[in-house]
Design a protein around this motif. Structure first.
Motif, PDB file in Angstrom:
ATOM      1  N   TRP A 163      15.201 -31.192  -0.192  1.00  0.00           N
ATOM      2  CA  TRP A 163      16.099 -30.854   0.908  1.00  0.00           C
ATOM      3  C   TRP A 163      16.604 -29.432   0.719  1.00  0.00           C
ATOM      4  CZ3 TRP A 163      17.267 -33.509   5.228  1.00  0.00           C
ATOM      5  CH2 TRP A 163      18.391 -33.149   5.944  1.00  0.00           C
ATOM      6  N   ASN A 164      16.538 -28.611   1.789  1.00  0.00           N
ATOM      7  CA  ASN A 164      16.974 -27.222   1.660  1.00  0.00           C
ATOM      8  C   ASN A 164      17.510 -26.721   2.986  1.00  0.00           C
ATOM      9  OD1 ASN A 164      14.792 -25.317   3.053  1.00  0.00           O
ATOM     10  ND2 ASN A 164      13.707 -27.049   2.124  1.00  0.00           N
ATOM     11  N   THR A 165      18.218 -25.601   2.904  1.00  0.00           N
ATOM     12  CA  THR A 165      18.758 -24.954   4.103  1.00  0.00           C
ATOM     13  C   THR A 165      18.348 -23.487   4.146  1.00  0.00           C
ATOM     14  OG1 THR A 165      20.823 -24.530   2.924  1.00  0.00           O
ATOM     15  CG2 THR A 165      20.745 -26.507   4.311  1.00  0.00           C
ATOM     16  N   GLN A 166      17.248 -23.188   3.508  1.00  0.00           N
ATOM     17  CA  GLN A 166      16.743 -21.815   3.477  1.00  0.00           C
ATOM     18  C   GLN A 166      16.270 -21.417   4.870  1.00  0.00           C
ATOM     19  OE1 GLN A 166      13.836 -21.140   0.469  1.00  0.00           O
ATOM     20  NE2 GLN A 166      13.014 -19.325   1.482  1.00  0.00           N
ATOM     21  N   ILE A 167      16.567 -20.190   5.261  1.00  0.00           N
ATOM     22  CA  ILE A 167      16.139 -19.710   6.571  1.00  0.00           C
ATOM     23  C   ILE A 167      15.038 -18.671   6.417  1.00  0.00           C
ATOM     24  CG2 ILE A 167      16.869 -18.421   8.614  1.00  0.00           C
ATOM     25  CD1 ILE A 167      19.592 -19.790   8.355  1.00  0.00           C
ATOM     26  N   VAL A 168      15.312 -17.590   5.743  1.00  0.00           N
ATOM     27  CA  VAL A 168      14.354 -16.495   5.608  1.00  0.00           C
ATOM     28  C   VAL A 168      13.253 -16.885   4.616  1.00  0.00           C
ATOM     29  CG1 VAL A 168      14.095 -14.072   4.953  1.00  0.00           C
ATOM     30  CG2 VAL A 168      16.111 -14.801   6.221  1.00  0.00           C
ATOM     31  N   ASP A 169      12.037 -16.481   4.948  1.00  0.00           N
ATOM     32  CA  ASP A 169      10.825 -16.739   4.159  1.00  0.00           C
ATOM     33  C   ASP A 169      10.405 -18.209   4.157  1.00  0.00           C
ATOM     34  OD1 ASP A 169      10.104 -14.165   3.620  1.00  0.00           O
ATOM     35  OD2 ASP A 169      11.205 -14.080   1.726  1.00  0.00           O
ATOM     36  N   THR A 170      10.806 -18.938   5.166  1.00  0.00           N
ATOM     37  CA  THR A 170      10.305 -20.291   5.362  1.00  0.00           C
ATOM     38  C   THR A 170       9.092 -20.188   6.272  1.00  0.00           C
ATOM     39  OG1 THR A 170      12.488 -21.293   5.117  1.00  0.00           O
ATOM     40  CG2 THR A 170      10.845 -22.553   6.341  1.00  0.00           C
ATOM     41  N   MET A 189       0.848  -1.173   0.000  1.00  0.00           N
ATOM     42  CA  MET A 189       0.000   0.000   0.000  1.00  0.00           C
ATOM     43  C   MET A 189       0.894   1.236   0.000  1.00  0.00           C
ATOM     44  SD  MET A 189      -2.954   0.595   2.705  1.00  0.00           S
ATOM     45  CE  MET A 189      -3.719   2.119   2.920  1.00  0.00           C
ATOM     46  N   ASP A 190       0.679   2.121  -0.937  1.00  0.00           N
ATOM     47  CA  ASP A 190       1.491   3.319  -1.094  1.00  0.00           C
ATOM     48  C   ASP A 190       0.777   4.489  -0.436  1.00  0.00           C
ATOM     49  OD1 ASP A 190       3.283   5.207  -1.837  1.00  0.00           O
ATOM     50  OD2 ASP A 190       2.987   4.986  -4.008  1.00  0.00           O
ATOM     51  N   HIS A 191       1.463   5.162   0.481  1.00  0.00           N
ATOM     52  CA  HIS A 191       0.888   6.317   1.177  1.00  0.00           C
ATOM     53  C   HIS A 191       1.457   7.616   0.618  1.00  0.00           C
ATOM     54  CE1 HIS A 191      -1.255   4.042   4.211  1.00  0.00           C
ATOM     55  NE2 HIS A 191      -0.194   3.280   4.357  1.00  0.00           N
ATOM     56  N   GLY A 192       1.818   7.604  -0.606  1.00  0.00           N
ATOM     57  CA  GLY A 192       2.302   8.819  -1.239  1.00  0.00           C
ATOM     58  C   GLY A 192       3.799   8.992  -1.145  1.00  0.00           C
ATOM     59  N   GLY A 193       4.469   8.242  -0.330  1.00  0.00           N
ATOM     60  CA  GLY A 193       5.908   8.390  -0.175  1.00  0.00           C
ATOM     61  C   GLY A 193       6.686   7.501  -1.126  1.00  0.00           C
ATOM     62  N   GLY A 194       6.012   6.628  -1.839  1.00  0.00           N
ATOM     63  CA  GLY A 194       6.689   5.757  -2.775  1.00  0.00           C
ATOM     64  C   GLY A 194       7.371   4.570  -2.115  1.00  0.00           C
ATOM     65  N   HIS A 195       7.135   4.335  -0.818  1.00  0.00           N
ATOM     66  CA  HIS A 195       7.746   3.221  -0.103  1.00  0.00           C
ATOM     67  C   HIS A 195       6.720   2.110   0.093  1.00  0.00           C
ATOM     68  CE1 HIS A 195      10.182   6.721   1.291  1.00  0.00           C
ATOM     69  NE2 HIS A 195      11.134   5.903   0.860  1.00  0.00           N
ATOM     70  N   GLU A 196       6.648   1.238  -0.842  1.00  0.00           N
ATOM     71  CA  GLU A 196       5.698   0.134  -0.749  1.00  0.00           C
ATOM     72  C   GLU A 196       6.419  -1.096  -0.211  1.00  0.00           C
ATOM     73  OE1 GLU A 196       2.989  -2.409  -3.768  1.00  0.00           O
ATOM     74  OE2 GLU A 196       3.078  -0.254  -4.077  1.00  0.00           O
ATOM     75  N   MET A 197       5.840  -1.711   0.834  1.00  0.00           N
ATOM     76  CA  MET A 197       6.419  -2.923   1.407  1.00  0.00           C
ATOM     77  C   MET A 197       6.017  -4.107   0.535  1.00  0.00           C
ATOM     78  SD  MET A 197       8.302  -2.834   4.067  1.00  0.00           S
ATOM     79  CE  MET A 197       8.200  -4.308   5.022  1.00  0.00           C
ATOM     80  N   PRO A 198       6.979  -4.888   0.078  1.00  0.00           N
ATOM     81  CA  PRO A 198       6.620  -6.077  -0.684  1.00  0.00           C
ATOM     82  C   PRO A 198       6.012  -7.119   0.252  1.00  0.00           C
ATOM     83  CG  PRO A 198       8.989  -6.016  -0.334  1.00  0.00           C
ATOM     84  CD  PRO A 198       8.421  -4.729   0.214  1.00  0.00           C
ATOM     85  N   ALA A 199       5.042  -7.838  -0.263  1.00  0.00           N
ATOM     86  CA  ALA A 199       4.405  -8.888   0.536  1.00  0.00           C
ATOM     87  C   ALA A 199       5.373 -10.054   0.675  1.00  0.00           C
ATOM     88  CB  ALA A 199       3.116  -9.342  -0.131  1.00  0.00           C
ATOM     89  N   ALA A 200       5.573 -10.482   1.910  1.00  0.00           N
ATOM     90  CA  ALA A 200       6.450 -11.623   2.164  1.00  0.00           C
ATOM     91  C   ALA A 200       5.740 -12.902   1.738  1.00  0.00           C
ATOM     92  CB  ALA A 200       6.810 -11.684   3.638  1.00  0.00           C
ATOM     93  N   ARG A 201       6.479 -13.783   1.119  1.00  0.00           N
ATOM     94  CA  ARG A 201       5.901 -15.033   0.635  1.00  0.00           C
ATOM     95  C   ARG A 201       6.538 -16.207   1.369  1.00  0.00           C
ATOM     96  NH1 ARG A 201       2.395 -14.773  -3.235  1.00  0.00           N
ATOM     97  NH2 ARG A 201       2.476 -13.192  -4.825  1.00  0.00           N
ATOM     98  N   CYS A 202       5.698 -17.181   1.643  1.00  0.00           N
ATOM     99  CA  CYS A 202       6.193 -18.422   2.226  1.00  0.00           C
ATOM    100  C   CYS A 202       6.830 -19.251   1.121  1.00  0.00           C
ATOM    101  CB  CYS A 202       5.051 -19.236   2.828  1.00  0.00           C
ATOM    102  SG  CYS A 202       4.345 -18.518   4.303  1.00  0.00           S
ATOM    103  N   SER A 203       8.007 -19.717   1.398  1.00  0.00           N
ATOM    104  CA  SER A 203       8.674 -20.595   0.456  1.00  0.00           C
ATOM    105  C   SER A 203       8.297 -22.029   0.799  1.00  0.00           C
ATOM    106  CB  SER A 203      10.186 -20.410   0.567  1.00  0.00           C
ATOM    107  OG  SER A 203      10.843 -21.330  -0.259  1.00  0.00           O
ATOM    108  N   MET A 204       7.780 -22.753  -0.176  1.00  0.00           N
ATOM    109  CA  MET A 204       7.398 -24.147   0.020  1.00  0.00           C
ATOM    110  C   MET A 204       8.355 -25.012  -0.788  1.00  0.00           C
ATOM    111  SD  MET A 204       4.914 -23.789   2.060  1.00  0.00           S
ATOM    112  CE  MET A 204       4.071 -25.336   2.126  1.00  0.00           C
ATOM    113  N   ASN A 205       9.169 -25.766  -0.100  1.00  0.00           N
ATOM    114  CA  ASN A 205      10.153 -26.612  -0.774  1.00  0.00           C
ATOM    115  C   ASN A 205       9.776 -28.078  -0.630  1.00  0.00           C
ATOM    116  OD1 ASN A 205      12.220 -24.626  -1.595  1.00  0.00           O
ATOM    117  ND2 ASN A 205      12.334 -24.262   0.600  1.00  0.00           N
ATOM    118  N   MET A 206       9.905 -28.803  -1.705  1.00  0.00           N
ATOM    119  CA  MET A 206       9.667 -30.240  -1.676  1.00  0.00           C
ATOM    120  C   MET A 206      10.978 -31.006  -1.822  1.00  0.00           C
ATOM    121  SD  MET A 206       6.525 -30.567  -1.057  1.00  0.00           S
ATOM    122  CE  MET A 206       6.256 -32.296  -1.350  1.00  0.00           C
TER     123      MET A 206
END
Length: 186
Positions: free
Chosen positions: A20-27, A1-18
């Motif tokens: 073996w992985n070692t991902q930490i962020v967005d799990t 959502m943009d409040h006129g400042g041009g700083h829009e937060m991207p929506a965080a997405r859940c990473s779904m892995n099928m």
């Protein structure tokens, strides 16, 4: 959502892995709301999963302890009933049933006692909670995240170390371990 400042937060997405992985962020762990956003939330999640593994082992120990308490009470109560003169009439059912079964080359004799309703409820609730937690930990395992899998294994191992400090050696040697749930008297 943009409040006129041009700083829009991207929506965080859940990473779904099928795989073996070692991902930490967005799990995401089991729920979309259990989303790991940083190394710190990963550490908190790791510790939480270890504690859940320890709790599962505690529940298994609590089940065995409750079963022993129930079994000793049933045997004690029924032994007292056998020693006193019977006041029940011939139509009353006996309080226990005798079973015989083959276990290897020997015949095993045991008695099956009816469990009172309040104790059946306690045993069932404890069992249900442990089944739920075991499947929950399985879902954590199914993230295929090496770190989260390690947290489950570490928690189970620590829990087994903490709550598995006693061993029924004779029961294991004669094949009646696992709280009497062997094939001979099931």
């Amino acid at each position: 959502m943009d409040h006129g400042g041009g700083h829009e937060m991207p929506a965080a997405r859940c990473s779904m892995n099928m795989l073996w992985n070692t991902q930490i962020v967005d799990t995401c762990i089991v729920f979309r709301s259990w989303h790991i956003y940083s190394s710190f939330t990963f550490l908190l999640s790791f510790i939480t999963i270890v504690l859940l593994g320890i709790t599962y082992e505690y529940l298994r120990k609590a089940q065995r302890t409750l079963d022993i308490r129930v079994a000793s009470g049933l045997v004690r109560n029924n032994s007292a009933d056998m020693k006193t003169p019977s006041t029940r009439n011939a139509e009353d059912p006996p309080k226990r049933r005798h079973l015989s079964a083959q276990s290897g080359s020997e015949t095993v004799r045991c008695f099956v006692y009816p469990v009172p309703t309040n104790l059946r409820i306690q045993r069932s609730v404890l069992y249900g909670v442990s089944v739920f937690l075991s499947f929950f930990l399985m879902l954590v395992f199914m993230t295929y995240n090496a770190y989260l899998i390690a947290a489950v294994v570490i928690g189970a191992s620590l829990g087994h170390y903490i709550y598995g400090g006693q061993l029924e050696a004779e029961a294991i040697l004669v094949g009646t371990s696992d709280a009497g749930k062997n094939i001979a008297c099931c």
